[in-house]
Write a protein that holds these residues in place. Structure first.
Motif, mmCIF file in Angstrom:
data_model
loop_
_atom_site.group_PDB
_atom_site.id
_atom_site.type_symbol
_atom_site.label_atom_id
_atom_site.label_comp_id
_atom_site.label_asym_id
_atom_site.label_seq_id
_atom_site.Cartn_x
_atom_site.Cartn_y
_atom_site.Cartn_z
ATOM 1 N N ALA A 196 0.790 -1.380 0.095
ATOM 2 C CA ALA A 196 -0.098 0.116 -0.061
ATOM 3 C C ALA A 196 0.831 1.019 -0.008
ATOM 4 C CB ALA A 196 -1.014 -0.062 1.241
ATOM 5 N N GLN B 139 3.894 1.333 -1.169
ATOM 6 C CA GLN B 139 4.403 1.623 -2.877
ATOM 7 C C GLN B 139 3.325 2.117 -3.657
ATOM 8 O OE1 GLN B 139 5.672 -2.378 -3.062
ATOM 9 N NE2 GLN B 139 7.690 -2.215 -2.439
ATOM 10 N N GLY B 140 2.195 1.678 -3.364
ATOM 11 C CA GLY B 140 1.213 2.141 -4.260
ATOM 12 C C GLY B 140 0.895 3.542 -4.065
ATOM 13 N N THR B 141 0.837 4.144 -2.790
ATOM 14 C CA THR B 141 0.882 5.537 -2.720
ATOM 15 C C THR B 141 1.925 6.416 -3.140
ATOM 16 O OG1 THR B 141 -0.385 4.972 -0.458
ATOM 17 C CG2 THR B 141 0.700 7.254 -0.803
ATOM 18 N N MET C 171 1.439 6.731 -6.880
ATOM 19 C CA MET C 171 0.374 7.526 -7.147
ATOM 20 C C MET C 171 0.867 9.097 -6.747
ATOM 21 S SD MET C 171 -3.332 8.271 -5.412
ATOM 22 C CE MET C 171 -2.565 9.079 -4.028
#
Length: 147
Positions: A70, A72-74, A77
């Motif tokens: 999560a 890494q995704g943030t 983004m």
């Protein structure tokens, strides 16, 4: 005699297409464009620093914990959002540079609509110094894009 007075009335009613801005207005618009250019360059420098720092942070992790998916995704983004903002600022910088180029190459034509040749208006140029179209032509262009 009556035809001459009608011709004079038509000439007065028709707006001048070749009206130019005075020297004081041109100097003011040049100052506004240069200020906008400096602001955008500063903004792009900020994005460049944030891109470099985020890449360095993702390379050298000093923590013993691994990144959570999560997180890494943030981070991905946030990098993508910063890239989109930077590309938008880059396009705006291009428009400002084009306006400065028009101002320096042909100051007598600066402030004339590129489509109809009418005067854009100092108020519009003061608010949007890189404008190249008058309000009517810009409205037509936007209406065409909506369809």
């Amino acid at each position: 005699m009556a035809t001459k007075s009608k011709a004079k009335a038509k000439a007065k009613a028709k707006p001048k297409a070749g009206k130019t801005l005075n020297k004081k207005q041109l100097t003011h618009l040049e100052k506004r464009l240069l200020e906008e250019r400096a602001r955008v360059m500063k903004e792009l420098g900020y994005y460049d620093e944030s891109f470099n720092s985020s890449l360095q942070a993702s390379d050298g992790d000093l923590s013993s914990y691994s990144f959570h998916m999560a997180d890494q995704g943030t981070d991905a983004m946030e990098r993508e959002k910063a890239f989109l903002f930077a590309s938008q600022e880059g396009r705006y910088l291009w428009h400002v540079n084009q306006a400065l180029r028009r101002l320096y190459q042909a100051p007598d034509k600066f402030g004339q609509c590129e489509q109809c040749g009418e005067e854009i208006g100092f108020e519009r140029l003061d608010a949007l110094p890189h404008a190249r179209l008058c309000i009517k032509c810009k409205a037509k262009e936007e209406d065409g894009k909506r369809r």
